[in-house]
Design a protein around this motif. Structure first.
Motif, PDB file in Angstrom:
ATOM      1  N   ILE A 264      61.039 -23.887 103.241  1.00 35.67           N
ATOM      2  CA  ILE A 264      61.302 -24.871 102.188  1.00 35.67           C
ATOM      3  C   ILE A 264      60.662 -24.388 100.889  1.00 35.67           C
ATOM      4  O   ILE A 264      61.267 -24.453  99.819  1.00 35.67           O
ATOM      5  N   HIS A 265      59.442 -23.860 100.993  1.00 39.38           N
ATOM      6  CA  HIS A 265      58.786 -23.317  99.793  1.00 39.38           C
ATOM      7  C   HIS A 265      59.532 -22.105  99.241  1.00 39.38           C
ATOM      8  O   HIS A 265      59.626 -21.941  98.021  1.00 39.38           O
ATOM      9  N   ILE A 266      60.068 -21.278 100.107  1.00 40.66           N
ATOM     10  CA  ILE A 266      60.857 -20.124  99.646  1.00 40.66           C
ATOM     11  C   ILE A 266      62.041 -20.611  98.806  1.00 40.66           C
ATOM     12  O   ILE A 266      62.314 -20.080  97.724  1.00 40.66           O
ATOM     13  N   TRP A 267      62.744 -21.635  99.276  1.00 41.45           N
ATOM     14  CA  TRP A 267      63.884 -22.170  98.518  1.00 41.45           C
ATOM     15  C   TRP A 267      63.438 -22.787  97.202  1.00 41.45           C
ATOM     16  O   TRP A 267      64.118 -22.656  96.179  1.00 41.45           O
ATOM     17  N   GLN A 268      62.294 -23.469  97.211  1.00 36.14           N
ATOM     18  CA  GLN A 268      61.760 -24.020  95.967  1.00 36.14           C
ATOM     19  C   GLN A 268      61.477 -22.890  94.978  1.00 36.14           C
ATOM     20  O   GLN A 268      61.776 -23.010  93.781  1.00 36.14           O
ATOM     21  N   GLN A 269      60.914 -21.797  95.485  1.00 35.96           N
ATOM     22  CA  GLN A 269      60.599 -20.661  94.622  1.00 35.96           C
ATOM     23  C   GLN A 269      61.871 -20.051  94.033  1.00 35.96           C
ATOM     24  O   GLN A 269      61.917 -19.720  92.842  1.00 35.96           O
ATOM     25  N   ILE A 270      62.893 -19.911  94.848  1.00 33.04           N
ATOM     26  CA  ILE A 270      64.170 -19.360  94.366  1.00 33.04           C
ATOM     27  C   ILE A 270      64.766 -20.256  93.288  1.00 33.04           C
ATOM     28  O   ILE A 270      65.211 -19.784  92.241  1.00 33.04           O
ATOM     29  N   GLU A 271      64.764 -21.570  93.539  1.00 36.97           N
ATOM     30  CA  GLU A 271      65.332 -22.519  92.570  1.00 36.97           C
ATOM     31  C   GLU A 271      64.638 -22.426  91.210  1.00 36.97           C
ATOM     32  O   GLU A 271      65.274 -22.593  90.173  1.00 36.97           O
ATOM     33  N   LEU A 272      63.345 -22.185  91.239  1.00 33.14           N
ATOM     34  CA  LEU A 272      62.576 -22.139  89.993  1.00 33.14           C
ATOM     35  C   LEU A 272      62.369 -20.708  89.496  1.00 33.14           C
ATOM     36  O   LEU A 272      61.545 -20.474  88.605  1.00 33.14           O
ATOM     37  N   LEU A 273      63.113 -19.772  90.056  1.00 33.83           N
ATOM     38  CA  LEU A 273      63.063 -18.367  89.636  1.00 33.83           C
ATOM     39  C   LEU A 273      61.672 -17.761  89.822  1.00 33.83           C
ATOM     40  O   LEU A 273      61.130 -17.073  88.957  1.00 33.83           O
ATOM     41  N   ILE A 274      61.069 -18.054  90.934  1.00 31.33           N
ATOM     42  CA  ILE A 274      59.807 -17.522  91.456  1.00 31.33           C
ATOM     43  C   ILE A 274      58.573 -17.894  90.631  1.00 31.33           C
ATOM     44  O   ILE A 274      57.825 -18.784  91.000  1.00 31.33           O
ATOM     45  N   VAL A 275      58.329 -17.222  89.528  1.00 31.94           N
ATOM     46  CA  VAL A 275      57.072 -17.404  88.783  1.00 31.94           C
ATOM     47  C   VAL A 275      56.855 -18.846  88.320  1.00 31.94           C
ATOM     48  O   VAL A 275      55.751 -19.378  88.486  1.00 31.94           O
ATOM     49  N   PRO A 276      57.847 -19.529  87.753  1.00 31.51           N
ATOM     50  CA  PRO A 276      57.610 -20.924  87.354  1.00 31.51           C
ATOM     51  C   PRO A 276      57.183 -21.817  88.523  1.00 31.51           C
ATOM     52  O   PRO A 276      56.429 -22.772  88.322  1.00 31.51           O
ATOM     53  N   PHE A 277      57.625 -21.492  89.737  1.00 35.50           N
ATOM     54  CA  PHE A 277      57.182 -22.268  90.903  1.00 35.50           C
ATOM     55  C   PHE A 277      55.662 -22.229  91.001  1.00 35.50           C
ATOM     56  O   PHE A 277      55.014 -23.263  91.164  1.00 35.50           O
ATOM     57  N   TYR A 278      55.087 -21.041  90.917  1.00 34.88           N
ATOM     58  CA  TYR A 278      53.636 -20.899  91.067  1.00 34.88           C
ATOM     59  C   TYR A 278      52.892 -21.609  89.936  1.00 34.88           C
ATOM     60  O   TYR A 278      51.858 -22.234  90.160  1.00 34.88           O
ATOM     61  N   VAL A 279      53.429 -21.530  88.735  1.00 30.71           N
ATOM     62  CA  VAL A 279      52.814 -22.201  87.587  1.00 30.71           C
ATOM     63  C   VAL A 279      52.853 -23.719  87.803  1.00 30.71           C
ATOM     64  O   VAL A 279      51.831 -24.406  87.618  1.00 30.71           O
ATOM     65  N   LEU A 280      54.006 -24.246  88.173  1.00 31.01           N
ATOM     66  CA  LEU A 280      54.140 -25.696  88.394  1.00 31.01           C
ATOM     67  C   LEU A 280      53.330 -26.161  89.596  1.00 31.01           C
ATOM     68  O   LEU A 280      52.768 -27.259  89.583  1.00 31.01           O
ATOM     69  N   TYR A 281      53.267 -25.348  90.635  1.00 29.34           N
ATOM     70  CA  TYR A 281      52.486 -25.680  91.828  1.00 29.34           C
ATOM     71  C   TYR A 281      51.018 -25.845  91.441  1.00 29.34           C
ATOM     72  O   TYR A 281      50.379 -26.854  91.765  1.00 29.34           O
ATOM     73  N   LEU A 282      50.486 -24.863  90.727  1.00 29.00           N
ATOM     74  CA  LEU A 282      49.087 -24.916  90.309  1.00 29.00           C
ATOM     75  C   LEU A 282      48.852 -26.062  89.330  1.00 29.00           C
ATOM     76  O   LEU A 282      47.856 -26.790  89.437  1.00 29.00           O
ATOM     77  N   ALA A 283      49.771 -26.259  88.386  1.00 30.53           N
ATOM     78  CA  ALA A 283      49.635 -27.349  87.409  1.00 30.53           C
ATOM     79  C   ALA A 283      49.635 -28.701  88.109  1.00 30.53           C
ATOM     80  O   ALA A 283      48.846 -29.588  87.753  1.00 30.53           O
ATOM     81  N   ASN A 284      50.496 -28.881  89.098  1.00 31.59           N
ATOM     82  CA  ASN A 284      50.570 -30.135  89.846  1.00 31.59           C
ATOM     83  C   ASN A 284      49.260 -30.378  90.602  1.00 31.59           C
ATOM     84  O   ASN A 284      48.717 -31.490  90.602  1.00 31.59           O
ATOM     85  N   TYR A 285      48.727 -29.329  91.220  1.00 34.93           N
ATOM     86  CA  TYR A 285      47.451 -29.444  91.925  1.00 34.93           C
ATOM     87  C   TYR A 285      46.327 -29.806  90.950  1.00 34.93           C
ATOM     88  O   TYR A 285      45.538 -30.731  91.202  1.00 34.93           O
TER      89      TYR A 285
END
Length: 113
Positions: free
Chosen positions: A41-62
């Motif tokens: 599920i996280h892999i698909w989330q990463q693909i949807e957000l074009l990888i790098v933005p996923f990590y930025v948003l993940y950390l920002a949300n945390y």
């Protein structure tokens, strides 16, 4: 599938999705379908957000959760990406039926953890 699943004893969590890899801490977890599905599920989330933005948003949300006064564990479980993954990691059909940007509905949804 799109991800490469590997054992990696050095990771800090039981499982971790770092596109294009799904890493599991313990060799026996390679056979844990629920854990692997959670990470997919996280892999698909990463693909949807074009990888790098996923990590930025993940950390920002945390960090936002921590700034709101949540302890580490609660802040982790309240990350919108984790909410989606935990809510659906038991469902074998979820990734086939999942809508684009499926995590979006968990941004404002209260956690049950």
């Amino acid at each position: 599938m799109i991800a490469i699943v590997r054992h990696a004893s050095f990771i800090p969590a039981r499982g971790m999705a770092l596109f294009p890899f799904i890493l599991v801490k313990h060799p026996q977890d390679l056979a844990d379908a629920r854990l692997i599905r959670h990470e997919y599920i996280h892999i698909w989330q990463q693909i949807e957000l074009l990888i790098v933005p996923f990590y930025v948003l993940y950390l920002a949300n945390y960090l936002w959760n921590r700034l709101k006064g949540q302890p580490h564990e609660q802040a982790y479980y309240n990350i919108c990406f984790e909410k989606e993954a935990f809510m659906h990691d038991h469902d074998e059909n979820y990734l086939r039926e999942r809508r684009l940007w499926g995590f979006w509905r968990y941004i404002i949804k209260k956690s049950s953890f």
